[in-house]
Design an enzyme around this catalytic site. Structure first.
Site, PDB file in Angstrom:
ATOM      1  CG  ASP A   1       9.996   6.773   2.344  1.00 25.35           C
ATOM      2  OD1 ASP A   1       9.427   7.640   3.031  1.00 25.35           O
ATOM      3  OD2 ASP A   1       9.901   6.725   1.105  1.00 25.35           O
TER       4      ASP A   1
ATOM      5  CB  SER B   1      23.464   2.164  -6.628  1.00 28.60           C
ATOM      6  OG  SER B   1      23.319   3.174  -7.574  1.00 28.60           O
TER       7      SER B   1
ATOM      8  CB  ALA C   1      13.658   8.919  -3.714  1.00 31.38           C
TER       9      ALA C   1
ATOM     10  CG  ASP D   1      20.903   0.870 -13.650  1.00 31.01           C
ATOM     11  OD1 ASP D   1      22.060   0.772 -14.085  1.00 31.01           O
ATOM     12  OD2 ASP D   1      20.606   1.541 -12.648  1.00 31.01           O
TER      13      ASP D   1
ATOM     14  CG  HIS E   1      24.865   1.041 -11.893  1.00 31.47           C
ATOM     15  ND1 HIS E   1      23.560   1.443 -11.830  1.00 31.47           N
ATOM     16  CD2 HIS E   1      25.436   1.409 -10.729  1.00 31.47           C
ATOM     17  CE1 HIS E   1      23.338   2.043 -10.663  1.00 31.47           C
ATOM     18  NE2 HIS E   1      24.465   2.034  -9.984  1.00 31.47           N
TER      19      HIS E   1
ATOM     20  CB  THR F   1      19.909 -10.081 -21.874  1.00 28.95           C
ATOM     21  OG1 THR F   1      19.959 -10.177 -23.304  1.00 28.95           O
ATOM     22  CG2 THR F   1      18.485 -10.315 -21.395  1.00 28.95           C
TER      23      THR F   1
END
Length: 405
Positions: free
Chosen positions: A250, A278, A222, A76, A109, A103
């Site tokens: 799923d 998210s 996904a 991300d 986000h 880091t």
């Protein structure tokens, strides 16, 4: 694992140019969401515990596993290791593909996701704690960075490389809180490599308010084989319209009213109006971390099967494109005794449950017997007899009255 129905790949132009080729985050970063108690350079804490922990029975789950020793890669915007919820050693060095350190999180986000998964408790001043509170976070930074830039283009260009790095760095779980309509070959290969290595990959099923294509339908990664696709639920455990619906879903998990870490400055509360896959994806990744500790030798398909089979849903035998197999229940997933007789998805290696074909047969159109037919017949004969008697009497009177010839 759910057998997926993979649609045709979207047509791609130049690398990351078309809107359909861009990987969009499943939710706005904290700076763009409707939030309270979130101000840059001001450290604040929220004393309330994240509501999702109660709905997912996290404390009950912690009697069995806390995620200790499990490495969760967050591909991300980086993770701010300076947040007090991440003491030294809880966030690994990771790698940045966009400059600077992994880091450091200019966007926020990735840090929010990390808090959902593995924030450490810091006492009564804050109720924030991750669902897998002892897991290790591996930040893989594919967007943002020191020079900023087009984050969608960065995500598209760096996603496959980020997944490949997570595999090489020893991740046990890979969290992908992003989605796209494009079935890219490099991402497909990277995900396949991760699954083959025994890594559980969890990805957003799609978030409508962040998507270039807002219609329901298949989303990647996904929808790729071996990936657990996630939809977001409201506080009523109902999947919201904001989640993209499709065969890639799923399971579901909480995605609103999220209390989590805010960059380097303590805690943040995300509005109930900002449902997000998210955050739901991060909760599922945390649940997977618990199962990975509990079942260290289980395959990704076996872990996915446990989550899907034990998920809370209305019908035990049916999934749908809205909520998948239902809302994950980590404690039940860790304690259930599963075999092929359990209703729901087919277990890994099991045979698909055949649906009996409809049998053609002649249709008997003979009307059923009328149980009151004898009574009706008797009444009819009585009426006919009475009518005949009346008619006979009338004729006799007429004959008596007629004069002789």
């Amino acid at each position: 694992m759910t057998v997926r129905r993979i649609g045709a790949a979207a047509t791609l132009g130049a690398f990351g140019v078309l809107a359909s080729a861009l990987v969009a985050p499943a939710a706005s970063p904290p700076a763009h969401a409707e939030v309270r108690q979130c101000t840059e350079n001001q450290t604040r804490f929220v004393a309330d515990a994240p509501p999702a922990l109660g709905r997912l029975a996290a404390r009950q789950s912690w009697s069995l596993a806390t995620g200790r020793g499990v490495v969760v890669a967050i591909v991300d915007s980086g993770v701010s290791a300076a947040n007090v919820h991440f003491p030294r050693g809880s966030v690994l060095a990771g790698r940045s593909f966009v400059g600077g350190a992994a880091t450091v999180d200019e966007n926020g986000h990735g840090t929010a996701l990390a808090g959902i998964i593995a924030a450490r408790e810091i006492g009564e001043k804050s109720g924030v704690v991750g669902i897998a509170k002892d897991a290790l976070i591996l930040p893989v930074k594919i967007s943002g960075g020191e020079n900023g830039g087009d984050e969608e283009r960065q995500r598209s260009a760096n996603l496959a490389k980020g997944i490949a790095y997570a595999v090489s760095a020893g991740a046990d779980v890979i969290n992908l809180s992003l989605s796209t309509t494009s079935n890219r070959g490099d991402v497909r290969a990277a995900v396949a490599s991760a699954v083959k290595a025994g890594i559980v990959v969890v990805a957003s099923g799609g978030n409508r308010d962040q998507a270039a294509e807002v219609r329901d339908g298949i989303r990647y990664p996904a929808a790729l084989p071996g990936v657990i696709g996630v939809a977001a639920t409201s506080s009523a455990d109902v999947v919201t319209d904001d989640s993209i619906h499709g065969p890639q879903v799923d399971v579901s998990a909480p995605g609103d009213n999220v209390i989590t870490t805010f960059r380097a400055w303590g805690d943040c509360v995300f509005s109930q109006q900002q449902q997000s896959t998210s955050y739901a994806t991060a909760y599922v990744s945390g649940a997977v971390a618990l199962l990975r500790q509990r079942f260290p030798k289980a395959s990704p398909a076996e872990i996915a099967y446990r989550l899907e089979t034990t998920a809370s849903r209305g019908s035990r035998t049916v999934r749908d494109d809205v909520s998948g197999w239902g809302v994950v229940q980590p404690y039940e997933a860790m304690t259930a005794v599963l075999d092929e007789s359990v209703a729901g998805p087919v277990p890994p290696g099991g045979k698909p449950r055949a649906t009996p074909p409809p049998q053609a047969s002649a249709v008997d159109l003979t009307p059923p017997p009328d149980p009151r037919a004898p009574d009706r017949a008797a009444v009819q004969w009585l009426l006919l007899g009475a009518a005949a008697s009346v008619l006979g009497l009338a004729m006799a009177r007429m004959l008596r009255r007629s004069p002789p010839a």
